[in-house]
Design a protein around this motif. Sequence first.
Motif, PDB file in Angstrom:
ATOM      1  N   THR A 202      10.172   9.690  -7.488  1.00 16.78           N
ATOM      2  CA  THR A 202       9.877  11.115  -7.471  1.00 16.78           C
ATOM      3  C   THR A 202       8.529  11.299  -6.800  1.00 16.78           C
ATOM      4  O   THR A 202       7.530  10.718  -7.229  1.00 16.78           O
ATOM      5  N   ARG A 203       8.520  12.074  -5.726  1.00 18.09           N
ATOM      6  CA  ARG A 203       7.285  12.271  -4.968  1.00 18.09           C
ATOM      7  C   ARG A 203       6.204  12.839  -5.878  1.00 18.09           C
ATOM      8  O   ARG A 203       6.449  13.710  -6.695  1.00 18.09           O
ATOM      9  N   GLY A 204       5.027  12.365  -5.726  1.00 14.50           N
ATOM     10  CA  GLY A 204       3.909  12.824  -6.534  1.00 14.50           C
ATOM     11  C   GLY A 204       3.597  11.834  -7.648  1.00 14.50           C
ATOM     12  O   GLY A 204       2.496  11.811  -8.156  1.00 14.50           O
ATOM     13  N   HIS A 205       4.565  11.009  -7.999  1.00 18.44           N
ATOM     14  CA  HIS A 205       4.341  10.022  -9.050  1.00 18.44           C
ATOM     15  C   HIS A 205       3.868   8.692  -8.479  1.00 18.44           C
ATOM     16  O   HIS A 205       3.107   7.996  -9.103  1.00 18.44           O
ATOM     17  N   LYS A 206       4.338   8.360  -7.295  1.00 19.44           N
ATOM     18  CA  LYS A 206       3.947   7.103  -6.663  1.00 19.44           C
ATOM     19  C   LYS A 206       3.779   7.340  -5.173  1.00 19.44           C
ATOM     20  O   LYS A 206       4.462   8.172  -4.589  1.00 19.44           O
TER      21      LYS A 206
ATOM     22  N   TYR B 275       5.821  -0.115   6.470  1.00 24.36           N
ATOM     23  CA  TYR B 275       6.722  -1.051   5.798  1.00 24.36           C
ATOM     24  C   TYR B 275       6.161  -2.464   5.826  1.00 24.36           C
ATOM     25  O   TYR B 275       5.483  -2.859   6.770  1.00 24.36           O
ATOM     26  N   SER B 276       6.490  -3.215   4.790  1.00 25.95           N
ATOM     27  CA  SER B 276       6.141  -4.633   4.774  1.00 25.95           C
ATOM     28  C   SER B 276       7.200  -5.389   3.985  1.00 25.95           C
ATOM     29  O   SER B 276       7.979  -4.799   3.233  1.00 25.95           O
ATOM     30  N   SER B 277       7.211  -6.698   4.156  1.00 25.01           N
ATOM     31  CA  SER B 277       8.174  -7.532   3.448  1.00 25.01           C
ATOM     32  C   SER B 277       7.537  -8.884   3.165  1.00 25.01           C
ATOM     33  O   SER B 277       6.687  -9.355   3.921  1.00 25.01           O
ATOM     34  N   LEU B 278       7.979  -9.490   2.081  1.00 21.20           N
ATOM     35  CA  LEU B 278       7.427 -10.764   1.628  1.00 21.20           C
ATOM     36  C   LEU B 278       8.523 -11.542   0.915  1.00 21.20           C
ATOM     37  O   LEU B 278       9.274 -10.967   0.120  1.00 21.20           O
TER      38      LEU B 278
ATOM     39  N   SER C 185       5.108   2.271   2.061  1.00 20.38           N
ATOM     40  CA  SER C 185       3.817   2.899   1.729  1.00 20.38           C
ATOM     41  C   SER C 185       3.814   4.368   2.137  1.00 20.38           C
ATOM     42  O   SER C 185       4.588   4.784   2.999  1.00 20.38           O
ATOM     43  N   ASP C 186       2.908   5.118   1.532  1.00 21.27           N
ATOM     44  CA  ASP C 186       2.734   6.540   1.867  1.00 21.27           C
ATOM     45  C   ASP C 186       4.065   7.288   1.863  1.00 21.27           C
ATOM     46  O   ASP C 186       4.449   7.939   2.832  1.00 21.27           O
TER      47      ASP C 186
END
Length: 119
Positions: free
Chosen positions: A30-34, A87-90, A102-103
Amino acid sequence: MLLLPLLALGAAWSYGQAQVLLKQRQVSITRGHKSTTSMDCIAEGIPDFQSAYIHWYWQVPSKAPEWILYIGPSAVSYYDNSYSNKYSSLKKGTNACTFTISDINSNDEGTYYCAYWYF
């Protein structure tokens, strides 16, 4: 509040005698939470997971999936270099791959898939 369903699904297929299964759990934000979220892709049946190429795709309704990146044995490769800010991956351990966004904003809504391609 805007619900961003960042859905992640699994797939199974056979290559030769081995069957590969990729499992993902549904993630909703939910936008605003994370502002950042991560999802895991758990692989079964890939003998040398650290050498495998795990791809991540994004799809919105009525459009074709869009390739975002893959993580190989030593690095992440992006479809577009500007994606490296978003984006990232690991890889973790012997069978897990984490994908991070992110963002987060309303433009990120959609379904995210992991895939394994054998080279």
